[in-house]
Structure formats: structure tokens, C-alpha cells
Design a protein around this motif. Structure first.
Motif, PDB file in Angstrom:
ATOM      1  N   VAL A 251     -16.018 -33.605 -26.888  1.00 28.27           N
ATOM      2  CA  VAL A 251     -17.128 -34.554 -26.962  1.00 28.27           C
ATOM      3  C   VAL A 251     -18.092 -34.197 -25.834  1.00 28.27           C
ATOM      4  N   LEU A 252     -19.370 -33.964 -26.168  1.00 27.93           N
ATOM      5  CA  LEU A 252     -20.345 -33.500 -25.178  1.00 27.93           C
ATOM      6  C   LEU A 252     -21.592 -34.369 -25.238  1.00 27.93           C
ATOM      7  N   TYR A 253     -22.101 -34.730 -24.055  1.00 19.67           N
ATOM      8  CA  TYR A 253     -23.371 -35.454 -23.934  1.00 19.67           C
ATOM      9  C   TYR A 253     -24.340 -34.583 -23.163  1.00 19.67           C
ATOM     10  N   GLU A 254     -25.566 -34.446 -23.684  1.00 20.16           N
ATOM     11  CA  GLU A 254     -26.583 -33.615 -23.060  1.00 20.16           C
ATOM     12  C   GLU A 254     -27.889 -34.392 -22.953  1.00 20.16           C
ATOM     13  N   ALA A 255     -28.578 -34.235 -21.826  1.00 20.38           N
ATOM     14  CA  ALA A 255     -29.885 -34.876 -21.636  1.00 20.38           C
ATOM     15  C   ALA A 255     -30.830 -33.883 -20.980  1.00 20.38           C
ATOM     16  N   ARG A 256     -32.053 -33.798 -21.497  1.00 16.11           N
ATOM     17  CA  ARG A 256     -33.085 -32.953 -20.905  1.00 16.11           C
ATOM     18  C   ARG A 256     -34.210 -33.839 -20.398  1.00 16.11           C
ATOM     19  N   THR A 257     -34.626 -33.611 -19.167  1.00 15.78           N
ATOM     20  CA  THR A 257     -35.810 -34.247 -18.620  1.00 15.78           C
ATOM     21  C   THR A 257     -36.888 -33.178 -18.444  1.00 15.78           C
ATOM     22  N   SER A 258     -38.155 -33.602 -18.404  1.00 11.98           N
ATOM     23  CA  SER A 258     -39.242 -32.638 -18.323  1.00 11.98           C
ATOM     24  C   SER A 258     -40.502 -33.346 -17.842  1.00 11.98           C
ATOM     25  N   ASN A 259     -41.404 -32.575 -17.214  1.00 15.42           N
ATOM     26  CA  ASN A 259     -42.713 -33.129 -16.900  1.00 15.42           C
ATOM     27  C   ASN A 259     -43.642 -33.099 -18.116  1.00 15.42           C
ATOM     28  N   VAL A 260     -43.138 -32.599 -19.242  1.00 14.77           N
ATOM     29  CA  VAL A 260     -43.813 -32.703 -20.545  1.00 14.77           C
ATOM     30  C   VAL A 260     -43.029 -33.727 -21.355  1.00 14.77           C
ATOM     31  N   PRO A 261     -43.525 -34.944 -21.503  1.00 17.47           N
ATOM     32  CA  PRO A 261     -42.724 -36.031 -22.091  1.00 17.47           C
ATOM     33  C   PRO A 261     -42.083 -35.699 -23.436  1.00 17.47           C
ATOM     34  N   LEU A 262     -42.789 -34.962 -24.309  1.00 19.11           N
ATOM     35  CA  LEU A 262     -42.241 -34.683 -25.635  1.00 19.11           C
ATOM     36  C   LEU A 262     -41.022 -33.774 -25.586  1.00 19.11           C
ATOM     37  N   ARG A 263     -40.794 -33.099 -24.457  1.00 19.81           N
ATOM     38  CA  ARG A 263     -39.649 -32.200 -24.333  1.00 19.81           C
ATOM     39  C   ARG A 263     -38.410 -32.903 -23.810  1.00 19.81           C
ATOM     40  N   ARG A 264     -38.489 -34.192 -23.580  1.00 22.39           N
ATOM     41  CA  ARG A 264     -37.313 -34.944 -23.123  1.00 22.39           C
ATOM     42  C   ARG A 264     -36.483 -35.351 -24.336  1.00 22.39           C
ATOM     43  N   TYR A 265     -35.180 -35.262 -24.215  1.00 24.04           N
ATOM     44  CA  TYR A 265     -34.314 -35.713 -25.300  1.00 24.04           C
ATOM     45  C   TYR A 265     -32.905 -35.948 -24.770  1.00 24.04           C
ATOM     46  N   ARG A 266     -32.082 -36.548 -25.590  1.00 30.06           N
ATOM     47  CA  ARG A 266     -30.647 -36.677 -25.320  1.00 30.06           C
ATOM     48  C   ARG A 266     -29.903 -36.373 -26.607  1.00 30.06           C
ATOM     49  N   ASP A 267     -28.650 -35.981 -26.473  1.00 32.11           N
ATOM     50  CA  ASP A 267     -27.902 -35.549 -27.643  1.00 32.11           C
ATOM     51  C   ASP A 267     -26.412 -35.750 -27.404  1.00 32.11           C
ATOM     52  N   LEU A 268     -25.713 -36.172 -28.446  1.00 32.33           N
ATOM     53  CA  LEU A 268     -24.254 -36.299 -28.422  1.00 32.33           C
ATOM     54  C   LEU A 268     -23.688 -35.347 -29.452  1.00 32.33           C
ATOM     55  N   ARG A 269     -22.714 -34.524 -29.057  1.00 30.74           N
ATOM     56  CA  ARG A 269     -22.108 -33.577 -29.980  1.00 30.74           C
ATOM     57  C   ARG A 269     -20.592 -33.704 -29.949  1.00 30.74           C
ATOM     58  N   ILE A 270     -19.994 -33.636 -31.128  1.00 30.48           N
ATOM     59  CA  ILE A 270     -18.539 -33.767 -31.267  1.00 30.48           C
ATOM     60  C   ILE A 270     -18.066 -32.711 -32.255  1.00 30.48           C
ATOM     61  N   GLY A 271     -17.003 -32.000 -31.908  1.00 27.83           N
ATOM     62  CA  GLY A 271     -16.473 -31.052 -32.869  1.00 27.83           C
ATOM     63  C   GLY A 271     -15.423 -30.133 -32.294  1.00 27.83           C
ATOM     64  N   PRO A 272     -14.666 -29.460 -33.171  1.00 28.91           N
ATOM     65  CA  PRO A 272     -13.674 -28.474 -32.751  1.00 28.91           C
ATOM     66  C   PRO A 272     -14.297 -27.091 -32.635  1.00 28.91           C
ATOM     67  N   ARG A 273     -13.694 -26.224 -31.821  1.00 33.32           N
ATOM     68  CA  ARG A 273     -14.123 -24.839 -31.713  1.00 33.32           C
ATOM     69  C   ARG A 273     -12.895 -23.951 -31.660  1.00 33.32           C
ATOM     70  N   LEU A 274     -12.852 -22.970 -32.533  1.00 32.22           N
ATOM     71  CA  LEU A 274     -11.777 -21.980 -32.544  1.00 32.22           C
ATOM     72  C   LEU A 274     -12.251 -20.753 -31.786  1.00 32.22           C
ATOM     73  N   ASP A 275     -11.567 -20.400 -30.692  1.00 28.50           N
ATOM     74  CA  ASP A 275     -11.895 -19.216 -29.896  1.00 28.50           C
ATOM     75  C   ASP A 275     -10.851 -18.139 -30.147  1.00 28.50           C
ATOM     76  N   PHE A 276     -11.317 -16.875 -30.191  1.00 29.33           N
ATOM     77  CA  PHE A 276     -10.397 -15.766 -30.425  1.00 29.33           C
ATOM     78  C   PHE A 276     -10.855 -14.543 -29.665  1.00 29.33           C
ATOM     79  N   ALA A 277      -9.903 -13.659 -29.378  1.00 27.97           N
ATOM     80  CA  ALA A 277     -10.191 -12.394 -28.708  1.00 27.97           C
ATOM     81  C   ALA A 277      -9.162 -11.368 -29.164  1.00 27.97           C
ATOM     82  N   PHE A 278      -9.674 -10.221 -29.605  1.00 26.11           N
ATOM     83  CA  PHE A 278      -8.775  -9.167 -30.091  1.00 26.11           C
ATOM     84  C   PHE A 278      -9.207  -7.820 -29.522  1.00 26.11           C
TER      85      PHE A 278
END
Length: 278
Positions: A251-278
Motif C-alpha cells: 500500500v503506497l501513498y504519494e503526494a506531489r507539491t509544486s509552485n505550479v498549482p496544477l502540478r500538485r496531486y496525491r495518489d493511493l496505490r495498492i497491489g502485488p508485485r512479482l519480482d524475479f532475477a535469472f
């Protein structure tokens, strides 16, 4: 925020990017909180090839990465690298790599994003610290490898170290990047501070986290004078199927701030990730 077609010139305004951590590849440093082979103290050996990657279906509550037009969606992200690793001396290692990565959204197709890159890295191990110089040539695409949005050359320097306390591993990383690009709006300085954390519960299960801070200073085009900061915190549970295959649900929470107001946002992401190395 990740445009298609006529929005491509504006992609430079956001710094272009992947949902994982804005526009620069942090997989080398941030894929998991586990201390990866990249961080191991080098010893001399013949060069070796490997294929490293991940697959991650993810829910986001802000598929367009905007302040006002928030839309939930699910995206699919394959990320695969081919690497050649070797050592020049016992303390100096190198890596050559090629990497392909994309994000395909279920409904919000304007957010589809892809990148192809080739790079080289030198890492000096000195008294437990790792000092790296990295060069990366990359192509950012509109959609899934459709039209080239812009071409960039990233020059990076980093310092990292690992600390172990009982069953916990801490891997701080500092990274400074300047991006040269054929799109003026994409040119910028970037600073990253990352802390990989892994607490082992038993040989297979771990609790992982990778808090992140990024700062951007854009230098050219319509982005001249723009300053952004990105904050990211996450918490995950990791299961090791084998030494080279693991599954992490985060579960990840991300927030961007900026001196350009339209570039500010927040986001919540949830999910599995399969990592592999061969």
C-alpha cells in the motif's frame, strides 16, 4: 498527467514519468526494500548476464495524476532488464543494461506510458559505502511504444550504504540527476533520498517499506523556474518463493507539491508485485 497525442508537449510540464516514482528509473535502487545484488560488496569475477524484472497489477485512485480530475483505475506494469555485470578491480564494479517498461491502464488510456533505456554504471566500494556514476540514454513514448515523446540523457551520481540491526536491514540512498533532453520542458535537476527497509519475520516472510523524497528543479522551456517535491511512503508484506523470486503486496501513498498549482496531486496505490532475477 501522462498525455497522449496532442498532450505530449505538456508531458514535459509534469516531468514525465511512471507511476512508481515520477519520471526517473528507481528500480535499480528502490524496487524492494531488500538489499539487492547491486549493493553487495564486489569481488573479482568474470562478467555475467542476468535478466531481472517485475510484473505488477496496481490499483490507483488518481490514474491521470492530476489535482482536480481524479479517476480510479487499474494498470499493469511489466518491467524487464537485461544486465551485464562485472568487476574492474575488487572494489570497482560495472553494469551495462537495457531496460523496457510500460504501464497499461484498463480505462484511462491517456495515461498509458512506456520507456526504453540503455545505461552504464560504475560503482566504487569504499569502507562499506558505494559511490556510483551512471549514464542512461532513454526514449519516452506516448502510449505503449507508439510515438516517441522525447529523448533524454540522464547523468547521475549516488551514494549508498547498508546497515543491519538484528533481523532488520536499512539501505539509505542519495541520488542526484541532471537530464538533458530534446524537449526543453523535460530538462531538470532531480534529487532523491530513499530508505529501503526490510524486517525479516522468518526465512520467507518480511515486512518492507521504502519511504522516498524527491525534489525537482526544472531549467528550460515552459517549465523554467518550476520547483516540485514528491513524498512517498509505503508498507508491504513480502514472500520469498526462492532466492530469486518474490511476491510483495504494498500500500503506497504519494503526494506531489509544486509552485505550479496544477502540478500538485496525491495518489493511493495498492497491489502485488512479482519480482524475479535469472
Amino acid at each position: 498527467m501522462r498525455g497522449s497525442g496532442f498532450l505530449l508537449p505538456i508531458v514535459g510540464l509534469l516531468g514525465a514519468g511512471t507511476a512508481g516514482a515520477a519520471d526517473v528509473d528507481l528500480t535499480e535502487f528502490k524496487t524492494t526494500a531488500t538489499v539487492p545484488p547491486y549493493y553487495s560488496a564486489p569481488s573479482y569475477s568474470a562478467p555475467s548476464w542476468s535478466v531481472v524484472g517485475s510484473i505488477s497489477p496496481t490499483f490507483t485512485d488518481n490514474a491521470l495524476f492530476t489535482r482536480d480530475n481524479r479517476r480510479p483505475d487499474v494498470y499493469y506494469e511489466p518491467d524487464v532488464s537485461v544486465r551485464l555485470d562485472g568487476n574492474l578491480t575488487n572494489d570497482l564494479s560495472y553494469r551495462l543494461y537495457a531496460r523496457a517498461q510500460y504501464e497499461a491502464f484498463s480505462r484511462e488510456k491517456d495515461s498509458n506510458f512506456s520507456v526504453a533505456r540503455m545505461g552504464a554504471r560504475l560503482t566504487e566500494n569504499w569502507d562499506g559505502w558505494r559511490f556510483s556514476a551512471i549514464y542512461e540514454h532513454r526514449y519516452d513514448f506516448d502510449g505503449i511504444y507508439r510515438d516517441v515523446a522525447f529523448v533524454s540523457d540522464d547523468v547521475m551520481g549516488s551514494v549508498a550504504r547498508d546497515f543491519h540491526v538484528n533481523n532488520a536491514a536499512f539501505s539509505p540512498l542519495l541520488l542526484l540527476t541532471y537530464r538533458f533532453s530534446d524537449l526543453p520542458e523535460a530538462r531538470r535537476w532531480r534529487f532523491d533520498a530513499v530508505l529501503g527497509i526490510e524486517v525479516k519475520l522468518d526465512p520467507r516472510w518480511s515486512i518492507v517499506s521504502t519511504p522516498l523524497f524527491e525534489a525537482y528543479w526544472f531549467t528550460d522551456g515552459l517549465n523554467t523556474g518550476r520547483r516540485d517535491q514528491l513524498y512517498s511512503v509505503d508498507l508491504g508484506l513480502k514472500y520469498n518463493f526462492a532466492s530469486n523470486v518474490s511476491l510483495t503486496t504494498t500500500v503506497l501513498y504519494e503526494a506531489r507539491t509544486s509552485n505550479v498549482p496544477l502540478r500538485r496531486y496525491r495518489d493511493l496505490r495498492i497491489g502485488p508485485r512479482l519480482d524475479f532475477a535469472f
